[in-house]
Write a protein that holds these residues in place. Structure first.
Motif, PDB file in Angstrom:
ATOM      1  N   GLN A 129       0.859  -1.178   0.000  1.00  0.00           N
ATOM      2  CA  GLN A 129       0.000   0.000   0.000  1.00  0.00           C
ATOM      3  C   GLN A 129       0.901   1.235   0.000  1.00  0.00           C
ATOM      4  OE1 GLN A 129      -3.450  -0.862   0.468  1.00  0.00           O
ATOM      5  NE2 GLN A 129      -3.884   1.148  -0.408  1.00  0.00           N
ATOM      6  N   ILE A 142      -3.637   0.700  12.078  1.00  0.00           N
ATOM      7  CA  ILE A 142      -3.173  -0.676  12.303  1.00  0.00           C
ATOM      8  C   ILE A 142      -2.078  -0.629  13.365  1.00  0.00           C
ATOM      9  CG2 ILE A 142      -3.776  -1.684  10.076  1.00  0.00           C
ATOM     10  CD1 ILE A 142      -1.021  -0.959   9.101  1.00  0.00           C
ATOM     11  N   GLU A 145       2.129  -6.038  13.130  1.00  0.00           N
ATOM     12  CA  GLU A 145       2.267  -6.967  12.010  1.00  0.00           C
ATOM     13  C   GLU A 145       1.528  -8.269  12.342  1.00  0.00           C
ATOM     14  OE1 GLU A 145       6.378  -7.504  11.170  1.00  0.00           O
ATOM     15  OE2 GLU A 145       6.712  -5.407  10.600  1.00  0.00           O
ATOM     16  N   VAL A 149      -6.641  -7.505   7.898  1.00  0.00           N
ATOM     17  CA  VAL A 149      -7.346  -6.332   7.381  1.00  0.00           C
ATOM     18  C   VAL A 149      -8.270  -6.750   6.237  1.00  0.00           C
ATOM     19  CG1 VAL A 149      -5.507  -4.724   8.016  1.00  0.00           C
ATOM     20  CG2 VAL A 149      -5.485  -5.772   5.752  1.00  0.00           C
ATOM     21  N   LEU A 155      -6.437   2.342   6.858  1.00  0.00           N
ATOM     22  CA  LEU A 155      -5.106   1.976   7.332  1.00  0.00           C
ATOM     23  C   LEU A 155      -4.406   3.138   8.026  1.00  0.00           C
ATOM     24  CD1 LEU A 155      -3.802  -0.015   4.215  1.00  0.00           C
ATOM     25  CD2 LEU A 155      -4.881  -0.920   6.278  1.00  0.00           C
ATOM     26  N   ALA A 218      -7.355   0.098   2.568  1.00  0.00           N
ATOM     27  CA  ALA A 218      -6.718  -1.123   2.049  1.00  0.00           C
ATOM     28  C   ALA A 218      -7.332  -1.498   0.706  1.00  0.00           C
ATOM     29  CB  ALA A 218      -6.888  -2.265   3.044  1.00  0.00           C
ATOM     30  N   VAL A 224      -1.385  -8.000   7.607  1.00  0.00           N
ATOM     31  CA  VAL A 224      -0.311  -7.022   7.554  1.00  0.00           C
ATOM     32  C   VAL A 224       1.026  -7.741   7.777  1.00  0.00           C
ATOM     33  CG1 VAL A 224       0.676  -4.966   8.600  1.00  0.00           C
ATOM     34  CG2 VAL A 224      -1.811  -5.177   8.371  1.00  0.00           C
ATOM     35  N   ILE A 227       4.777  -3.026   8.590  1.00  0.00           N
ATOM     36  CA  ILE A 227       4.373  -1.625   8.742  1.00  0.00           C
ATOM     37  C   ILE A 227       5.621  -0.792   8.508  1.00  0.00           C
ATOM     38  CG2 ILE A 227       3.412   0.104  10.305  1.00  0.00           C
ATOM     39  CD1 ILE A 227       2.008  -2.157  11.793  1.00  0.00           C
ATOM     40  N   VAL A 242       2.364   0.209   4.082  1.00  0.00           N
ATOM     41  CA  VAL A 242       2.250  -1.118   4.701  1.00  0.00           C
ATOM     42  C   VAL A 242       2.256  -2.183   3.599  1.00  0.00           C
ATOM     43  CG1 VAL A 242       0.956  -0.341   6.734  1.00  0.00           C
ATOM     44  CG2 VAL A 242      -0.278  -1.048   4.678  1.00  0.00           C
ATOM     45  N   LYS A 243       2.616  -3.397   4.011  1.00  0.00           N
ATOM     46  CA  LYS A 243       2.498  -4.548   3.129  1.00  0.00           C
ATOM     47  C   LYS A 243       1.374  -5.426   3.642  1.00  0.00           C
ATOM     48  CE  LYS A 243       7.210  -5.090   1.323  1.00  0.00           C
ATOM     49  NZ  LYS A 243       8.379  -6.003   1.240  1.00  0.00           N
ATOM     50  N   VAL A 244       0.525  -5.834   2.742  1.00  0.00           N
ATOM     51  CA  VAL A 244      -0.595  -6.705   3.097  1.00  0.00           C
ATOM     52  C   VAL A 244      -0.471  -7.995   2.286  1.00  0.00           C
ATOM     53  CG1 VAL A 244      -3.094  -6.968   3.189  1.00  0.00           C
ATOM     54  CG2 VAL A 244      -2.059  -4.724   3.623  1.00  0.00           C
TER      55      VAL A 244
END
Length: 578
Positions: A129, A142, A145, A149, A155, A218, A224, A227, A242-244
């Motif tokens: 994201q 959030i 980790e 989500v 987010l 998101a 997640v 972060i 962030v990585k989802v």
């Protein structure tokens, strides 16, 4: 005439006796002297050793100074043996549990290759994201980790000066949209490029108010995985927030050896198992085979995709995969059991028994291929019909090291170390080396061992089980410290015996495992540079079915862990570790 005949006969008898004495009596005496001298020579050369501690060599019979067992005759100094050969006594082989088998073509046709690997995030469904405008992170919605989500969930909230100006332009253009519709549409499109929805733009236009802080939502469902910002951070357009990860689909990543490459192809079906769910089997398909070989490990990555809608598989979880290999027509495959192979770096060795009727073993380097059903394919080093050590391989190798022969850890053979008094001791290849941290951990392991010993003295099987579990955890921690391979091997046996004791509900089984646990603790303790307390090595000659067994104690007073109250004071101190 009769008297003369009697005289002649008497003389003949006397002469015959004298001749017989000189002829046969002299030879018999010589033979007797030769036999006596031969026996004396044998007695002079004969050495005595301990079947449990072959490093002990004494010129006369007696008791082993380590365990107190009766010494047995040692082999004559190994004359006629090659540098890579070792001769063991029958008794030592029985005690070590040495088993051999004849290797042959046991595997052909369809079979499986076993691979070890880990679960990894499926990068195809791993979304990052990013920020679509410059600004400052006002708040994060959030917290950690691993948080789950949903698509559309907020987010973060960002303050963006450029958006504030763009909103003011929108409000101005909204009043002129009837006269200048192109300007109005251009402003709206500008806001859309910053990922504002039509609903958000309409709300700003209808309210007539500028929104200072904009939410970021998101784009996908998932977990997640990272972060990448904190509240108060200033960000630029395109900065990752962030990585989802969508864990409904994950990867199983395996390392395969280069000689296995021909057995794999994309789309091939494999079966994946994990220790976390031993009764579950997961179907997967190979989706990627790395075209570049790792030059250091000589392996390449094989990746399979797994359906994980149930959420059972977690990233970094260890897994094992089985892949069906192609049929090998008209091809004999020589195999050897996995337990027969000793690994040391790039070398793999086995012990061969050239003559099944003689306890002589020969070190042999082998080149191995695929592991199939707990057996290795042999490319070179063995031929069909060779008899190899299948169980007790490490014990045979340890005996070779003690005798200064070629071994797994010593390609050239090693000299036997002697102490300052010239007594024969452990070979240099058997020397253990520990870091300072490892020595400190051994102190803790020794403390756990002493509690376990006291539990056996009290004959409390339940308490012993719990204390053994605590010892297992200490051994695990010690295994993460720096030490050489020989020390690691002894620690592995200690951990194995502690685990076995923790699972055994009977005192008989616990005490049986305590014998080998104690022997390895004694060996390791003897090579520590210094312990905080003096430790006594104590011995009971009646333990282990009258074979005798040792244990360690911080008190000189005997408290027998093998019999408890039944024979509490049976035993004696045989040595000390300072």
């Amino acid at each position: 005439m009769k008297k003369e005949n009697i005289v002649y006969i008497g003389i003949a008898v006397i002469v015959g006796l004298l001749v017989g004495y000189f002829i046969f009596g002299g030879k018999a005496e010589t033979a007797s002297m030769d036999a006596h001298n031969h026996d004396a020579e044998i007695a002079a050369e004969e050495m005595w050793t301990c079947s449990m501690h072959p490093q002990i060599m004494q010129p006369e019979p007696g008791s082993c100074p380590i365990c107190g067992m009766d010494l047995i005759p040692a082999d004559a100094n190994g004359e006629g043996l090659a540098a890579n050969q070792i001769k063991m006594t029958e008794n030592a082989m029985v005690l070590a549990g040495v088993e051999t088998l004849v290797v042959g073509s046991d595997v052909q046709g369809d079979d499986q290759i076993k691979l070890s690997g880990k679960v990894a995030i499926n990068q195809n469904s791993d979304a990052v994201q990013s920020a679509y405008f410059d600004g400052r992170i006002e708040s994060l919605s959030i917290n950690f980790e691993g948080e789950e989500v949903r698509k559309g969930q907020k987010l973060a909230t960002i303050y963006a000066p450029a958006l504030v100006s763009a909103q003011q332009e929108l409000l101005t253009a909204a009043g002129l949209k009837s006269n200048q519709p192109q300007l109005y549409n251009a402003v709206r499109n500008k806001l859309k490029l910053w990922k504002l929805s039509d609903a958000q733009i309409d709300q700003i236009e209808n309210s007539g108010k500028v929104v200072e802080n904009f939410p970021v939502y998101a784009n996908v469902n998932g977990v997640v995985s990272a972060i990448m910002v904190e509240e108060g951070d200033y960000i630029k357009t395109g900065s990752p927030l962030v990585k989802v990860a969508d864990l409904n689909s994950v990867w199983a990543v395996f390392d395969a050896y280069e000689n296995q490459l021909s057995q794999f192809k994309t789309g091939q079906v494999m079966e994946v198992t994990t220790t976390s769910y031993p009764n579950e089997k997961f179907k997967a398909k190979i989706s990627f085979i790395d075209p570049i070989l790792n030059a250091q490990t000589r392996t390449l990555e094989v990746r399979a995709e797994l359906d994980n809608k149930k959420g059972l598989l977690k990233p970094e979880m260890f897994v094992q995969g089985e892949v069906e290999v192609s049929k090998m027509e008209n091809a004999e495959v020589l195999t050897v059991p996995e337990s027969a192979v000793l690994w040391t770096g790039k070398r793999s060795v086995v012990y061969v028994q050239p003559d099944g009727n003689s306890p002589i073993f020969e070190l042999r380097e082998v080149e191995l291929g695929n592991l199939m059903n707990d057996v290795y394919v042999v490319h070179s080093g063995l031929k069909s019909g060779d008899r190899v050590v299948a169980k007790g391989t490490f014990t045979v190798d340890a005996a070779a090291q003690l005798q200064g022969k070629k071994s797994m850890m010593n390609q050239d053979g090693g000299k036997t170390m002697t102490d300052h008094e010239g007594h024969m001791g452990m070979s240099s290849a058997m020397k253990m080396e520990f870091s300072e941290k490892a020595q400190n951990m051994f102190e803790q392991l020794l403390g756990s061992y002493m509690k376990l010993k006291d539990g056996l003295v009290a004959s409390d099987a339940t308490q012993v089980q719990q204390l053994a579990k605590e010892g297992v955890e200490v051994a695990k921690q010690m295994s993460t410290t720096d030490m050489n391979d020989m020390a690691k091997q002894h620690l592995a046996i200690i951990s194995e015996k502690l685990t076995s004791i923790s699972k055994a509900s009977s005192l008989e089984k616990q005490r049986e495992d305590f014998i080998m646990l104690s022997e390895n603790m004694i060996m390791m303790g003897n090579q520590m540079k210094g312990l905080n307390e003096k430790v006594f090595v104590q011995h009971c000659p009646m333990a282990d079915n009258n074979k005798g067994a040792n244990w360690l104690s911080l008190d000189e007073e005997i408290r027998n862990p093998y019999y408890g109250d039944a024979m509490l004071t049976c035993g004696s101190v045989v040595s000390t570790i300072n």
